[in-house]
Write a protein that holds these residues in place. Structure first.
Motif, mmCIF file in Angstrom:
data_model
loop_
_atom_site.group_PDB
_atom_site.id
_atom_site.type_symbol
_atom_site.label_atom_id
_atom_site.label_comp_id
_atom_site.label_asym_id
_atom_site.label_seq_id
_atom_site.Cartn_x
_atom_site.Cartn_y
_atom_site.Cartn_z
ATOM 1 N N VAL A 47 64.420 -80.214 -29.299
ATOM 2 C CA VAL A 47 64.370 -80.221 -27.977
ATOM 3 C C VAL A 47 65.829 -80.307 -27.501
ATOM 4 C CG1 VAL A 47 63.624 -81.960 -26.250
ATOM 5 C CG2 VAL A 47 62.296 -81.693 -28.243
ATOM 6 N N PHE A 48 66.303 -79.385 -26.885
ATOM 7 C CA PHE A 48 67.573 -79.013 -26.162
ATOM 8 C C PHE A 48 67.394 -79.628 -24.735
ATOM 9 C CE2 PHE A 48 67.417 -76.390 -29.570
ATOM 10 C CZ PHE A 48 68.429 -76.936 -30.581
ATOM 11 N N HIS A 69 63.284 -83.228 -33.220
ATOM 12 C CA HIS A 69 64.565 -83.493 -33.205
ATOM 13 C C HIS A 69 65.252 -83.320 -31.706
ATOM 14 C CE1 HIS A 69 64.381 -83.244 -37.572
ATOM 15 N NE2 HIS A 69 63.912 -82.128 -37.369
ATOM 16 N N PHE A 70 66.042 -84.203 -31.301
ATOM 17 C CA PHE A 70 66.870 -84.183 -30.068
ATOM 18 C C PHE A 70 68.269 -83.886 -30.078
ATOM 19 C CE2 PHE A 70 62.845 -87.083 -30.235
ATOM 20 C CZ PHE A 70 62.220 -86.419 -28.843
ATOM 21 N N PHE A 71 68.532 -83.304 -28.930
ATOM 22 C CA PHE A 71 70.147 -82.625 -29.000
ATOM 23 C C PHE A 71 70.385 -83.119 -27.381
ATOM 24 C CE2 PHE A 71 68.477 -80.452 -32.248
ATOM 25 C CZ PHE A 71 69.328 -80.162 -33.147
ATOM 26 N N ASN A 72 71.691 -83.289 -27.162
ATOM 27 C CA ASN A 72 71.971 -83.655 -25.638
ATOM 28 C C ASN A 72 72.677 -82.294 -25.043
ATOM 29 O OD1 ASN A 72 74.571 -83.622 -26.534
ATOM 30 N ND2 ASN A 72 74.946 -85.595 -26.435
ATOM 31 N N TYR A 73 72.999 -82.865 -23.936
ATOM 32 C CA TYR A 73 73.473 -81.532 -23.024
ATOM 33 C C TYR A 73 74.660 -80.879 -23.824
ATOM 34 C CZ TYR A 73 76.279 -79.536 -19.118
ATOM 35 O OH TYR A 73 76.713 -78.536 -18.272
ATOM 36 N N TYR A 74 75.502 -81.574 -24.552
ATOM 37 C CA TYR A 74 76.788 -80.956 -25.295
ATOM 38 C C TYR A 74 76.397 -80.448 -26.518
ATOM 39 C CZ TYR A 74 79.436 -83.096 -21.478
ATOM 40 O OH TYR A 74 79.699 -83.288 -20.343
ATOM 41 N N GLU A 75 75.166 -80.217 -26.917
ATOM 42 C CA GLU A 75 74.298 -79.748 -28.023
ATOM 43 C C GLU A 75 74.837 -80.964 -29.261
ATOM 44 O OE1 GLU A 75 77.337 -77.133 -27.149
ATOM 45 O OE2 GLU A 75 75.662 -76.279 -25.760
ATOM 46 N N HIS A 76 74.937 -81.893 -28.866
ATOM 47 C CA HIS A 76 75.250 -82.997 -29.961
ATOM 48 C C HIS A 76 73.762 -83.600 -30.234
ATOM 49 C CE1 HIS A 76 79.147 -83.790 -28.215
ATOM 50 N NE2 HIS A 76 79.399 -83.038 -28.918
ATOM 51 N N TYR A 77 73.666 -83.590 -31.694
ATOM 52 C CA TYR A 77 72.398 -84.120 -32.183
ATOM 53 C C TYR A 77 72.316 -85.738 -31.747
ATOM 54 C CZ TYR A 77 69.081 -86.316 -35.725
ATOM 55 O OH TYR A 77 68.225 -86.996 -36.579
ATOM 56 N N THR A 78 71.275 -86.104 -31.373
ATOM 57 C CA THR A 78 71.167 -87.622 -30.989
ATOM 58 C C THR A 78 70.265 -88.354 -31.650
ATOM 59 O OG1 THR A 78 69.542 -86.915 -29.230
ATOM 60 C CG2 THR A 78 72.053 -86.995 -28.531
ATOM 61 N N GLY A 79 69.149 -87.657 -32.314
ATOM 62 C CA GLY A 79 68.191 -88.286 -33.125
ATOM 63 C C GLY A 79 67.010 -87.810 -33.185
ATOM 64 N N LEU A 200 80.808 -74.082 -31.802
ATOM 65 C CA LEU A 200 79.985 -73.557 -32.927
ATOM 66 C C LEU A 200 79.563 -74.254 -34.013
ATOM 67 C CD1 LEU A 200 80.988 -69.652 -32.253
ATOM 68 C CD2 LEU A 200 78.809 -70.579 -31.921
ATOM 69 N N ILE A 201 80.912 -74.715 -34.659
ATOM 70 C CA ILE A 201 80.781 -75.550 -35.848
ATOM 71 C C ILE A 201 79.601 -76.644 -35.974
ATOM 72 C CG2 ILE A 201 82.048 -76.549 -37.732
ATOM 73 C CD1 ILE A 201 84.359 -74.735 -37.150
ATOM 74 N N SER A 202 80.137 -77.437 -34.681
ATOM 75 C CA SER A 202 79.398 -78.634 -34.611
ATOM 76 C C SER A 202 78.088 -78.486 -34.436
ATOM 77 C CB SER A 202 80.142 -79.465 -33.492
ATOM 78 O OG SER A 202 81.385 -79.924 -33.588
ATOM 79 N N PHE A 203 77.639 -77.563 -33.536
ATOM 80 C CA PHE A 203 76.274 -77.204 -33.327
ATOM 81 C C PHE A 203 75.556 -76.675 -34.515
ATOM 82 C CE2 PHE A 203 72.909 -74.395 -31.219
ATOM 83 C CZ PHE A 203 72.214 -75.363 -30.800
ATOM 84 N N TYR A 209 72.004 -79.767 -40.575
ATOM 85 C CA TYR A 209 71.521 -81.075 -41.029
ATOM 86 C C TYR A 209 69.960 -81.534 -40.731
ATOM 87 C CZ TYR A 209 71.167 -86.226 -40.327
ATOM 88 O OH TYR A 209 70.598 -87.505 -40.292
ATOM 89 N N THR A 210 69.644 -81.222 -39.708
ATOM 90 C CA THR A 210 68.100 -81.286 -39.288
ATOM 91 C C THR A 210 67.180 -80.710 -40.187
ATOM 92 O OG1 THR A 210 68.285 -79.786 -37.449
ATOM 93 C CG2 THR A 210 68.655 -82.180 -36.869
#
Length: 337
Positions: A47-48, A69-79, A200-203, A209-210
């Motif tokens: 879910v983006f 799996h949830f991601f926030n506005y900045y493509e960061h994984y949140t939970g 790109l690397i972080s996303f 990970y997920t």
């Protein structure tokens, strides 16, 4: 066949018989055309965008073993919403805990994760070094091989994490040489990433990970008991261990391929106060590329048949299980191509 589904638009999801009904909703609250997802075709949900759902839906997803799996506005994984573990076994839990509690057994497994990650990093660097013969790559290979040679004699986790960090730092220093002039790495930055490559690397790392977390869920392993990373109260740290092995193959190769083929351009990103983020169209292309890579198959040397990259992750879990149960020594996955 179950497949992961990716939701980029904001909307509302509900259960309709044995089908998931997703209704997109725009910023003005206007509803779009509903989409129906047969439950037997859904693996995980990514879910983006903003998702409106109630407990009845999550009960249904839990019964069907579907993680969200949830991601926030900045493509960061949140939970993640993880269903109740349906394969957990008492003996595996006990043996996994014993290996964590024993300093000798824990460092042995942790070393293997670092060895697997370092060997896959070297495989990526040697591929591009054979093509370009760049001095930066040649020097980095020598440095990483030297650092890798110290891993077997590392005696504690902090020291091992330091070695792993030095390997990664050396590796990331080669990214500019691999992608040419399109993007500039300018050092590793995260939370928030300060430029396109770091974004790109972080996303990509969160997607890896997920994917590892979802795979662990379908085994007898407990995702909260890890060996290289310290277990935390609010994270599935075994997925972090496993992701170290696969990030060079699943994430970094994809980044290099998409950037070098001009499938991602500087115009696909925007800089904001919170850092650098991908635009929605670019995010969709990258997710599609990652999903296609997980489905791609290679001829497995030991099995003698073709297996997907996603199945390689599951095989890694099975190998770790056998090690914990004392059935077979764990040897980390090392790419041979």
């Amino acid at each position: 066949m179950k497949q992961p589904k990716y939701l980029f638009n904001a909307g509302r999801m509900s259960r309709k018989d044995n089908t998931l009904k997703f209704t997109p909703v725009d910023e003005d609250g206007t509803e779009g055309q509903p989409r129906y997802l047969p439950i037997e075709q859904v693996g995980d949900l990514y879910v983006f965008g903003s998702l409106d759902a109630n407990s009845a839906l999550y009960n249904f997803l839990g019964q069907e073993g579907i993680a969200v799996h949830f991601f926030n506005y900045y493509e960061h994984y949140t939970g993640s919403f993880m269903p109740r573990e349906y394969l957990l076994a008492g003996k595996m839990q006990v043996d996994q805990t014993k290996h964590y509690m024993s300093a000798k057994k824990r460092i042995d497994i942790a070393r293997r994760f670092v060895e697997g990650a370092a060997n896959n990093i070297l495989r990526v660097l040697k591929y591009y070094d054979n093509r370009d013969k760049a001095k930066e790559l040649t020097d980095a290979i020598v440095t990483i091989e030297r650092l890798l040679s110290t891993v077997p004699t590392t005696t504690d986790i902090p020291m091992l994490m330091g070695t792993e960090g030095n390997i990664r730092q050396t590796y990331y220093g080669c990214f500019d040489a691999i992608v040419g002039q399109t993007f500039c790495m300018d050092g590793r930055s995260k939370r928030p990433p300060q430029n396109e490559l770091n974004a790109l690397i972080s996303f990509g790392n969160t997607l890896c990970y997920t994917a590892c977390l979802s795979t662990i869920y379908h085994t007898q392993l407990n995702p909260t008991i890890s060996f290289l990373h310290e277990p935390g109260a609010r994270r599935y740290s075994l997925a972090l261990d496993l992701a170290e092995v696969f990030k060079p193959i699943l994430v970094d190769r994809l980044i290099f391929r998409m950037v070098n083929k001009r499938q991602l351009q500087p115009s696909d990103f925007r800089s904001e106060v919170g850092g650098c983020v991908m635009k929605e169209a670019a995010r969709k292309r990258f997710v599609q590329g990652f999903d296609e890579q997980l489905k791609e198959t290679i001829k497995h040397r030991a099995l003698g048949r073709s297996v997907s990259y996603r199945h390689l992750v599951k095989l890694e879990c099975y190998k770790l299980q056998k090690h914990l149960l004392g059935l077979e020594e764990y040897r980390p996955f090392k790419a041979w191509w």
